[in-house]
Design a protein around this motif. Structure first.
Motif, PDB file in Angstrom:
ATOM      1  N   PRO A  17       0.844  -1.204   0.000  1.00  0.00           N
ATOM      2  CA  PRO A  17       0.000   0.000   0.000  1.00  0.00           C
ATOM      3  C   PRO A  17       0.875   1.249   0.000  1.00  0.00           C
ATOM      4  N   TYR A  19       0.776   5.582   0.014  1.00  0.00           N
ATOM      5  CA  TYR A  19       0.000   6.804   0.121  1.00  0.00           C
ATOM      6  C   TYR A  19       0.980   7.970   0.274  1.00  0.00           C
ATOM      7  N   ASP A  52      -3.234   4.368  -2.527  1.00  0.00           N
ATOM      8  CA  ASP A  52      -4.389   4.681  -1.696  1.00  0.00           C
ATOM      9  C   ASP A  52      -4.769   6.162  -1.834  1.00  0.00           C
ATOM     10  N   ASN A  80      -8.320   8.439  -0.769  1.00  0.00           N
ATOM     11  CA  ASN A  80      -7.649   7.799   0.347  1.00  0.00           C
ATOM     12  C   ASN A  80      -8.664   7.055   1.215  1.00  0.00           C
ATOM     13  N   GLY A  82      -7.579   4.587   3.404  1.00  0.00           N
ATOM     14  CA  GLY A  82      -6.891   4.062   4.586  1.00  0.00           C
ATOM     15  C   GLY A  82      -6.196   2.751   4.265  1.00  0.00           C
ATOM     16  N   ALA A  86      -6.694  -0.487   1.589  1.00  0.00           N
ATOM     17  CA  ALA A  86      -5.700  -0.715   0.545  1.00  0.00           C
ATOM     18  C   ALA A  86      -5.214  -2.172   0.585  1.00  0.00           C
ATOM     19  N   SER A 104       5.689   0.529   2.208  1.00  0.00           N
ATOM     20  CA  SER A 104       6.522   0.997   1.104  1.00  0.00           C
ATOM     21  C   SER A 104       7.692   1.857   1.575  1.00  0.00           C
ATOM     22  N   ASP A 105       7.844   2.023   2.902  1.00  0.00           N
ATOM     23  CA  ASP A 105       8.850   2.978   3.380  1.00  0.00           C
ATOM     24  C   ASP A 105      10.116   2.295   3.906  1.00  0.00           C
ATOM     25  N   TYR A 141       4.921   7.577  21.600  1.00  0.00           N
ATOM     26  CA  TYR A 141       4.311   6.630  20.657  1.00  0.00           C
ATOM     27  C   TYR A 141       4.389   5.222  21.233  1.00  0.00           C
ATOM     28  N   ARG A 208      11.914   5.243   9.282  1.00  0.00           N
ATOM     29  CA  ARG A 208      11.377   5.466   7.946  1.00  0.00           C
ATOM     30  C   ARG A 208      12.492   5.934   7.009  1.00  0.00           C
ATOM     31  N   ARG A 219      -5.681  10.186  14.416  1.00  0.00           N
ATOM     32  CA  ARG A 219      -5.989   9.066  13.533  1.00  0.00           C
ATOM     33  C   ARG A 219      -5.635   7.747  14.220  1.00  0.00           C
TER      34      ARG A 219
HETATM   35  N1  UDP Z   1      -0.635   4.008   3.966  1.00  0.00           N
HETATM   36  C1  UDP Z   1      -1.742   3.866   3.125  1.00  0.00           C
HETATM   37  N2  UDP Z   1      -2.852   4.614   3.375  1.00  0.00           N
HETATM   38  C2  UDP Z   1      -2.932   5.477   4.439  1.00  0.00           C
HETATM   39  C3  UDP Z   1      -1.833   5.579   5.317  1.00  0.00           C
HETATM   40  C4  UDP Z   1      -0.692   4.823   5.047  1.00  0.00           C
HETATM   41  O1  UDP Z   1      -1.694   3.092   2.168  1.00  0.00           O
HETATM   42  O2  UDP Z   1      -3.973   6.125   4.591  1.00  0.00           O
HETATM   43  C5  UDP Z   1       0.573   3.194   3.687  1.00  0.00           C
HETATM   44  C6  UDP Z   1       1.871   4.009   3.645  1.00  0.00           C
HETATM   45  O3  UDP Z   1       2.131   4.511   2.354  1.00  0.00           O
HETATM   46  C7  UDP Z   1       2.910   2.964   4.063  1.00  0.00           C
HETATM   47  C8  UDP Z   1       2.133   2.085   5.028  1.00  0.00           C
HETATM   48  O4  UDP Z   1       0.751   2.287   4.754  1.00  0.00           O
HETATM   49  O5  UDP Z   1       3.339   2.174   2.973  1.00  0.00           O
HETATM   50  C9  UDP Z   1       2.444   2.409   6.481  1.00  0.00           C
HETATM   51  O6  UDP Z   1       2.245   3.793   6.707  1.00  0.00           O
HETATM   52  P1  UDP Z   1       3.183   4.646   7.666  1.00  0.00           P
HETATM   53  O7  UDP Z   1       4.621   4.328   7.380  1.00  0.00           O
HETATM   54  O8  UDP Z   1       2.774   6.072   7.548  1.00  0.00           O
HETATM   55  O9  UDP Z   1       2.783   4.076   9.085  1.00  0.00           O
HETATM   56  P2  UDP Z   1       3.723   3.747  10.316  1.00  0.00           P
HETATM   57  O10 UDP Z   1       4.896   2.967   9.764  1.00  0.00           O
HETATM   58  O11 UDP Z   1       4.132   5.060  10.876  1.00  0.00           O
HETATM   59  O12 UDP Z   1       2.870   2.920  11.228  1.00  0.00           O
END
Ligand code: UDP
Ligand code: MG
Length: 330
Positions: A17, A19, A52, A80, A82, A86, A104-105, A141, A208, A219
């Protein structure tokens, strides 16, 4: 596709996914593809990017990648919805023997892929990457994440501590997941609830690689409540408990008010007011609790989770095989 002396080719799709991930997306995809290429020859792999509803250059970057390589596909949602939606869209659009869901990060290290595939080929239906530490996240967090998982565990009996969405799912797990008719989904929780044979791989969550986390505090709070309330109606039952406590307290206070009245220490009319307040208060609480328990029943019925999931069946039962494909026939 099977030839003598060769293993059957298994198809693996990576569902990612994305975004608003334009920053560094190309490098991330390169890294992911490098790991996919390192998989055994018996694995045919491809990448399904679920956009997304990105508003930055993400969509055009993925489109360009799709033109360069035919093992990358794009599924673009029109806004979007969420991450949960996705993931669902990705699972719906894959017919692979197994799917790996990955961020994807680069916070879900692609280097774990060969080990995941190994464990899957060794018989695990679910391979989940479990975080060893969350040191890359802020102290606050981590505190809230821990509190959430403790409450979730206490209320639902599912321990998701340090679990992540980085998972490999076998086809039968994907079909079971897709057959759940409920709308509010908590991927991690539901995969754990389905309880297929799972193997775990511990990993250190890196920071990241580029861009920012998409989850603000509000959220995350909303997501936490959604996840808890889609798994348990226990908070509703708390009202009944509160009703019981109020009733006990009102018995004590009522007895004292009556005693004061009989011993002539009470002000005129005071006892009546106190008793009425206490009686009405506890009756209201009880009624709310009663309503709550019916709402909880309705909620469970509406979620319509299957009564059971079949792991395997004796060959004599295979005539009925088609039956549990459609959730409404369960
Ligand atoms: N993502 C998505 N839709 C959203 C929020 C996040 O597809 O509304 C994807 C985002 O691109 C990433 C993954 O979900 O690939 C995790 O998001 P993020 O790294 O922001 O979350 P965290 O790692 O901080 O929990
Ligand atoms: Mg992330």
């Amino acid at each position: 596709m099977t030839t003598k002396n060769t293993q059957p080719i298994r198809h693996l799709t990576l569902v990612v996914p994305v975004y608003n991930e334009a920053d560094g997306l190309r490098q991330h995809v390169d890294e992911i593809l490098r790991q996919l290429e390192a998989l055994p020859a018996s694995i045919r792999s491809d990448l399904l990017m679920v956009d997304d509803g990105s508003t930055d250059a993400t969509t055009s970057i993925v489109q360009a990648l799709c033109e360069q390589r035919d093992d990358i596909s794009l599924l673009a949602l029109n806004r979007n919805f969420g991450k949960e939606a996705a993931i669902m869209a990705g699972l719906d659009h894959s017919d692979a023997d197994a799917v790996v869901v990955m961020d994807s990060d680069l916070q879900h290290p692609p280097a774990l892929l060969p080990k995941m595939v190994d464990l899957w080929l060794g018989g695990a239906d679910v391979v989940e990457a479990v975080k060893v530490s969350r040191n890359t996240r802020s102290g606050l967090y981590r505190y809230f994440a821990n509190a959430f998982y403790r409450i979730f565990d206490a209320l639902t009996g599912l321990d998701l501590h340090n679990h992540s969405d980085y998972k490999l799912l076998d086809r039968k797990v994907i079909e079971a997941y897709r057959s759940l008719p409920e709308r509010t989904r908590f991927f991690r929780g539901l995969v754990s609830w389905m309880h297929f044979p799972a193997a775990q791989i511990p990993f250190e969550e890196p920071a990241r690689a580029a861009g920012e986390s998409k989850w603000g505090a509000l959220r995350l709070l909303k997501l936490s409540w959604q996840s808890i309330s889609s798994f348990t109606a226990l908070p509703l039952q708390l009202v009944t408990l509160l009703g019981g406590v109020t009733f006990l307290v009102s018995l004590v206070l009522g007895a004292k008010a009556l005693y004061d009245k009989l011993s002539g220490q009470a002000l005129d009319g005071f006892t009546t007011v106190i008793l009425l307040l206490l009686i009405i208060g506890s009756v209201l609480m009880f009624s709310l609790g009663l309503l709550g328990s019916y709402v909880a029943r309705i909620y469970d019925e509406i979620k319509a989770r299957p009564h059971y999931l079949v792991d395997h069946r004796n060959s004599r039962l295979s005539a009925l095989e088609g039956r549990d494909k459609k959730p409404e026939e369960r």
